[in-house]
Design an enzyme around this catalytic site. Structure first.
Site, PDB file in Angstrom:
ATOM      1  N   SER A  59      49.401  37.711  34.626  1.00  0.00           N
ATOM      2  CA  SER A  59      49.631  38.116  36.010  1.00  0.00           C
ATOM      3  C   SER A  59      50.770  37.296  36.621  1.00  0.00           C
ATOM      4  O   SER A  59      51.898  37.341  36.150  1.00  0.00           O
ATOM      5  CB  SER A  59      48.333  37.981  36.813  1.00  0.00           C
ATOM      6  OG  SER A  59      48.465  38.531  38.097  1.00  0.00           O
ATOM      7  N   ASP A 103      44.763  49.292  35.916  1.00  0.00           N
ATOM      8  CA  ASP A 103      45.008  48.084  36.714  1.00  0.00           C
ATOM      9  C   ASP A 103      45.304  48.477  38.160  1.00  0.00           C
ATOM     10  O   ASP A 103      46.255  49.209  38.433  1.00  0.00           O
ATOM     11  CB  ASP A 103      46.196  47.316  36.124  1.00  0.00           C
ATOM     12  CG  ASP A 103      46.306  45.895  36.659  1.00  0.00           C
ATOM     13  OD1 ASP A 103      46.038  45.703  37.865  1.00  0.00           O
ATOM     14  OD2 ASP A 103      46.660  44.993  35.892  1.00  0.00           O
ATOM     15  N   HIS A 121      42.603  44.639  36.106  1.00  0.00           N
ATOM     16  CA  HIS A 121      43.486  43.473  36.134  1.00  0.00           C
ATOM     17  C   HIS A 121      42.834  42.225  35.557  1.00  0.00           C
ATOM     18  O   HIS A 121      43.526  41.389  34.974  1.00  0.00           O
ATOM     19  CB  HIS A 121      43.925  43.202  37.575  1.00  0.00           C
ATOM     20  CG  HIS A 121      45.078  42.256  37.683  1.00  0.00           C
ATOM     21  ND1 HIS A 121      46.348  42.560  37.201  1.00  0.00           N
ATOM     22  CD2 HIS A 121      45.172  41.002  38.208  1.00  0.00           C
ATOM     23  CE1 HIS A 121      47.162  41.545  37.433  1.00  0.00           C
ATOM     24  NE2 HIS A 121      46.475  40.586  38.034  1.00  0.00           N
TER      25      HIS A 121
END
Length: 357
Positions: free
Chosen positions: A139, A204, A233
């Site tokens: 991320s 996601d 995610h």
């Protein structure tokens, strides 16, 4: 205006766990650091060391005698040291005045300094070689991982887990990179010379799957990506395919035959570069250009008519309003957040229209 937007972006982008998920404990007799949530293990070192920006970060080093690679893991936004090393302002990582309990606001540049310090510590204290390092960015962690990777030509590999094209592109589908954007991964990924594995969930809802797909398409040395159907995610590790594919990737890049083949390709590329005077020093120049704010774009607007400059000032005013909003408001009043983002979006759209005209 650069300082205003950078500060605003930092407040919107970074959410360290509060309180931290652990406490740092130092044994008086030995000076040994431990994490109070986790039992001490002989093959685990808990570390604290400085960065070039004056902060001190906490890290965990796990020794495994049979390992042939070292993974430098950069965690996502809402995590801390349970994920190997902490960014400045996360967990028990603090600033110059840690004895006064002054903790710095996390920022894009501080995360770059943090991963550089972690990599340097591995080199100087554990004898880790560049060609044995795998950078793993999840991320937000994809930003510092890619930034470091652009300056390490002999790096073994990079793993991007739910990565983003850039900070602004997570919120808006802009077509170009603006000088105030954060983590310009879309501009840096073409400069990475090692194999890259991209892992992303197709469902996601934080960073759209399209970010991972576009980054993979821009890689110099692509490896078979892993698109986890239905993955979101923060749950990709729960899929059996995740660990299976990651193990396959690491086994492949550690294979001597693969390394010899890659060495041959790298040497051939070096010869091509040396034969082309135009490319001398080009990689470093491109890296600096990708990392720094693109002030050329801002200067172009200075050539517009006075009325357009005034309109630009109005867009600056909207950003200043967003900067002055207390951070608590972003958590307690989502409607106000959406209103602020809408004004920022209109400013970005205006810049797009003027650039196209």
């Amino acid at each position: 205006m650069g300082g205003v937007t950078s500060s605003m972006a930092a407040k919107l982008a970074f959410f360290p766990p509060n309180p931290p998920s652990y406490k740092l404990v130092k044994e008086e007799a030995t000076g040994l650091l431990t994490l109070d949530r986790f039992p001490h293990r002989e093959n685990v070192d808990v570390l604290k060391f400085p960065t070039r920006r004056g902060t001190e970060i906490v890290a965990v080093y796990v020794r495994y005698p049979m390992a042939r690679s070292t993974i430098l893991y950069s965690h996502g936004n809402a995590a801390d040291i349970g994920q190997i090393y902490d960014y400045s302002g996360y967990g028990q990582s603090s600033g110059k005045d840690s004895h006064l309990r002054i903790v710095p606001q996390p920022s894009e540049n501080s995360t770059y300094a943090d991963i550089e310090a972690a990599y340097k510590y591995l080199e100087e204290n554990y004898g880790t070689k560049q060609e044995d390092v795998i950078l793993y960015g999840q991320s937000v962690g994809s930003g510092p991982s890619l930034d470091l990777a652009t300056g390490l030509p002999q790096l073994r590999a990079v793993v991007l887990h739910s990565p983003m094209l850039s900070g602004l592109r997570v919120m808006y589908p802009v077509k170009r990179t603006y000088w105030f954007d954060m983590y310009k991964n879309i501009d840096k990924i073409p400069l990475v010379k090692c194999p890259v594995l991209v892992i992303h969930g197709t469902a996601d809802d934080v960073v759209d799957w399209s970010h991972g797909k576009q980054l993979w398409e821009l890689c110099q040395e692509k490896y078979e990506p892993l698109w986890l159907r239905g993955g979101k995610h923060c749950d990709l590790e729960t899929y059996p395919e995740y660990l299976r594919h990651l193990r396959k990737f690491i086994s492949t890049i550690e294979n001597p035959a693969f390394q010899r083949s890659r060495f041959t390709r790298v040497e051939a590329a070096k010869e091509n570069i040396e034969c082309s005077p135009r490319n001398s020093g080009g990689d470093q120049n491109q890296r600096d250009k990708a990392r720094k704010n693109t002030w050329k774009e801002l200067l172009k607007f200075g050539q517009h008519k006075i009325n357009k400059v005034e309109r630009l000032e109005r867009s600056r005013f909207s950003l200043d309003q967003l900067e002055r909003c207390p951070r608590k408001q972003y958590h307690d009043n989502r409607i106000s957040v959406d209103a602020q983002f809408e004004r920022a979006r209109r400013s970005v759209n205006w810049l797009d229209r003027n650039q196209a005209s």
